[in-house]
Enzyme design. Structure first.
Site, PDB file in Angstrom:
ATOM      1  N   ASP A   1       0.869  -1.184   0.000  1.00  0.00           N
ATOM      2  CA  ASP A   1       0.000   0.000   0.000  1.00  0.00           C
ATOM      3  C   ASP A   1       0.898   1.224   0.000  1.00  0.00           C
ATOM      4  O   ASP A   1       1.162   1.813   1.033  1.00  0.00           O
ATOM      5  CB  ASP A   1      -0.889  -0.050   1.243  1.00  0.00           C
TER       6      ASP A   1
ATOM      7  N   ASP B   1       2.005   6.485  -5.439  1.00  0.00           N
ATOM      8  CA  ASP B   1       2.060   6.112  -6.855  1.00  0.00           C
ATOM      9  C   ASP B   1       3.496   5.922  -7.352  1.00  0.00           C
ATOM     10  O   ASP B   1       4.451   6.270  -6.666  1.00  0.00           O
ATOM     11  CB  ASP B   1       1.293   7.137  -7.702  1.00  0.00           C
TER      12      ASP B   1
END
Lengths: 486, 286
Positions: free
Chosen positions: B155, B158
């Site tokens: 997680d 970007d």
């Protein structure tokens, strides 16, 4: 260790300052270059940026002239000489190749002997082709485990000097591509005692002048000239370089030699990059390179923790052929995981998008410098761990030696210009080669003009080709044929 | 007074959220961290100006990245979470009693610090005794692990910022090596809509597909992310995300969710044609 005490204010950058002023003056160009600050070539201006094309200008009074510097370029040279502890510094725009060649051409003329290690860059032997000097090779010691050539042993240099009292110079790699240093201080003394110059190829040693706890720099060691690749570890633009001279050398003579082959349209992009980078290293080099060393030390530790690889360092130092080691170099021995260096080099690029400096028979070199960050090092180390996990194999059938002692038959110049014929490589054993064969990088010739072709050398060439090394040198790009003396 | 936060989703598309108050703004060693209070989305965490989560829609992301693998693998005990410094993924994971250990590796301690203070709804379970927090570079941490985890949840931000390394082939390779023989890796896979994002998504899918025998992509609708359309990657050594879904087992846990259901689980793997094509393209280029 060098004391970073300069005699001039190193905050100045005269070429850079002159270009800034020039930009503000908005001078109307009715001179070359014809793109006229990029207006005539919008695609180029768009690609490189207006800032960049706007200072791509010609020599003129306010900006001085590289062929005969009297104002800002002269000042930049004085600052550079001060920063490097040299008597004189020349700004070079033809790569360190041009620095090396000007250095050799300044010291030697036709028929003069020059003592040098055989593991020199091709530019050194090219210079011998140009000027007709005769090489006297000191065969470097080879490390049996790593397969790489080391520095010159003091006793070997002394022997070469004793046997060739008429030689005019001794050339030293400081350091080699792998970061290995000879005892340059002793070699300088031996050369000077015999009335010879000592020249240094410091293509990989710019940082020795600025970092702390670095191997000794050539100027500090008392060498007479040194070719310094500012664009490698120093951060300037590709193709920019410095040639440094000591107090024994006539700067005017060196300038004349440089002007034999150097462009009369020196690029201000390259010159300003030298100026700005010299200032940066003089002001911040100590801290910058201590960070580079810390990163390289960390990477060595992490690579060695993977297992199989050997990232070598200062533990190799033996007081003679490895007199010192440049800790910024991340050189890694790969043969124990069953892969040639060039195979690891290719895997890193093709599968992991990581480009390293070179891979050869048994080693790779990752070049660490002023611009590196920790996160990319983590990628490199992790990719190496992955390559080992996925591709490790047995070591049988792998060649181990990078270096083969040459059999010199005639001088490089004589061989290069002699009548020659082309023969299939396989049928060339015993003949005398008239051209270079090398893997590039690193660009250290396997064969140089004037050397005998042996079965061992052919095996090496075939092996290097099979493993994917980029071979260059011969006229035949496929390297199936080779030019030999008639 | 009008105060707006804007984020460029492409150089030509801007997404703006009205701000009530700017609660937190600090530059860490890695990135700029901001937390805003907004009328529509509640508190919003941004890193380097990119929205990471909002209180209003974080449940979609955190549930989809967690419950999908948890409903497939029957026996997840050891979990590694990369990034996720806000604590949302950890909060979802701690709802499973069978999980023995959760290792959280976050490079930036300041993200955790900020979220503990300003996003307590997300950070609420970071002090669970099963949670072990490591402030480290993810690559460095994972490459020391072999067959240690049943699930790895990636997680991170970007692929164009400080987390770029976590979208590389070497990253997926060391994750594979750190997983047990039946392990699963789930990652946020970006958005397939805008060209720049789509290309990055294809690149990382190609790298995952060349590393794991099973590699599938699933989707969710997340309003505050680019194009409101987000993808996750499901990569595993054995389990298939639909064939091995055990809906009964998961339902028997009686976990209350707002987005995830076992029916949606299956549906999320059915992708629009354009996306199927994009994925096929890179899978065939192998």
């Amino acid at each position: 260790m060098r004391e970073t005490k300069f005699t001039i204010d190193q905050k100045r950058a005269p070429i850079y300052e002159a270009l800034q002023t020039f930009r503000q003056m908005r001078v109307v160009p009715f001179d070359v270059p014809g793109h006229k600050r990029g207006r005539g070539n919008p695609e180029l201006a768009d690609f490189l940026g207006e800032q960049c094309v706007g200072i791509d200008v010609n020599s003129m009074k306010p900006l001085d002239n590289l062929c005969h510097p009297i104002s800002v370029i002269r000042e930049a040279e004085i600052l550079a000489a001060d920063a490097f502890g040299a008597a004189h510094a020349f700004l070079m725009v033809g790569g360190t190749t041009s620095s090396v060649q000007s250095m050799v051409l300044s010291a030697c003329k036709r028929g003069d002997k020059i003592i040098l290690p055989r593991n020199v860059h091709r530019s050194v032997i090219n210079a011998l082709v140009l000027c007709g000097a005769i090489p006297v090779y000191v065969n470097p010691e080879v490390d049996q485990r790593l397969g790489i050539s080391l520095g010159m042993q003091r006793s070997q240099v002394a022997k070469a000097i004793r046997e060739n009292p008429d030689a005019v110079a001794v050339l030293v790699n400081n350091p080699t591509y792998y970061g290995i240093c000879s005892d340059i201080q002793s070699i300088v003394k031996m050369a000077h005692d015999a009335g010879m110059y000592c020249l240094a190829d410091e293509a990989h040693g710019t940082h020795f002048y600025f970092g702390e706890e670095m191997p000794v720099s050539a100027m500090k060691a008392g060498a007479d000239m040194s070719a310094v690749s500012m664009h490698k570890s120093g951060g300037s633009l590709t193709q920019s370089s410095f040639l440094l001279t000591g107090t024994n050398i006539s700067a005017g003579h060196v300038r004349q030699i440089i002007n034999l082959t150097q462009t009369t349209s020196g690029s201000y992009l390259l010159m300003s990059s030298l100026d700005i980078s010299r200032r940066n290293l003089a002001l911040r080099g100590k801290e910058v390179f201590s960070r580079v060393v810390r990163m390289a030390d960390y990477a060595r530790e992490e690579v060695n923790a993977i297992g199989g690889y050997y990232a070598f360092g200062k533990e190799l130092i033996n007081g003679d052929s490895i007199y010192d080691f440049d800790s910024t170099k991340l050189s890694i021995h790969t043969r124990d995981i069953g892969l040639a260096g060039i195979e690891v080099y290719d895997l890193l690029r093709d599968e992991y998008d990581i480009q390293i400096e070179f891979g050869d028979i048994g080693n790779i070199l990752a070049y660490l410098s002023i611009g590196d960050r920790r996160q990319e090092l983590e990628r490199l180390v992790s990719a190496l761990a992955e390559i080992r996990r996925r591709h490790q194999r047995g070591t049988s059938g792998l060649l181990s030696q990078e270096y083969i002692d040459p059999q010199v038959v005639t001088s490089p110049q004589e061989a290069f210009y002699a009548p020659k014929r082309s023969v299939p490589l396989k049928e060339s054993i015993g003949l005398v080669c008239s051209e270079f064969v090398m893997c590039y990088p690193p660009g250290i010739p396997i064969l140089a003009p004037g050397e005998r072709i042996t079965a061992e050398i052919l095996d090496y060439i075939e092996y290097a080709k099979a493993k994917g090394c980029s071979m260059t040198g011969p006229e035949d790009p496929e390297i199936l044929y080779i030019n030999v003396l008639q | 007074m009008e105060l707006w936060f804007s984020e460029f989703h492409t150089p030509d598309v801007k997404h703006s959220i009205r701000i009530n108050r700017h609660l937190y703004s600090k530059q860490s060693d890695y990135q700029r961290i901001d937390i805003f209070d907004t009328p529509e989305f509640g508190r919003v965490l941004t890193l380097d100006g990119n929205v990471m989560l909002t209180e209003r829609d974080e449940f979609i992301y955190d549930e989809m990245i967690t419950h999908v693998p948890m409903a497939v693998h029957p026996n997840i005990q050891d979990v590694l979470v990369i990034g996720a410094g806000d604590g949302g993924v950890v909060r979802e994971l701690t709802r499973y009693e069978k999980i023995v250990r959760i290792d959280l590796v976050e490079m930036d301690p300041m993200v955790l610090e900020a979220c503990r203070t300003y996003l307590p709804e997300n950070a609420c379970r970071l002090d669970d005794t099963r949670v072990h927090i490591y402030y480290d570079n993810a690559l460095r941490f994972i490459r020391r692990c072999t067959a240690k985890y049943d699930l790895i949840i990636v997680d991170t931000t970007d692929p164009f910022g400080p987390s770029e390394s976590n979208f590389t082939r070497e990253f997926y390779g060391i994750c594979y090596n750190a997983l047990r023989d039946d392990g699963i890796m789930v990652n946020q896979q970006g958005s397939p809509f805008y060209k720049h994002d789509a290309e990055a998504m294809q690149r990382s899918h190609m790298r995952i597909a060349s590393t794991f025998p099973v590699s599938r992509v699933y989707q969710a609708h997340i309003p505050t992310y680019a194009a409101g359309y987000w993808l996750f990657g499901f990569a595993s050594k054995q389990y298939h995300p639909i064939d091995d879904l055990d809906a009964k087992r998961w339902s028997s846990l009686h976990l209350k969710t707002q987005y995830y259901t076992t029916k949606l689980h299956v549906g999320a793997f059915y992708l629009p044609a354009f996306l199927e094509n994009m994925l096929r393209e890179v899978e065939q280029s192998q």
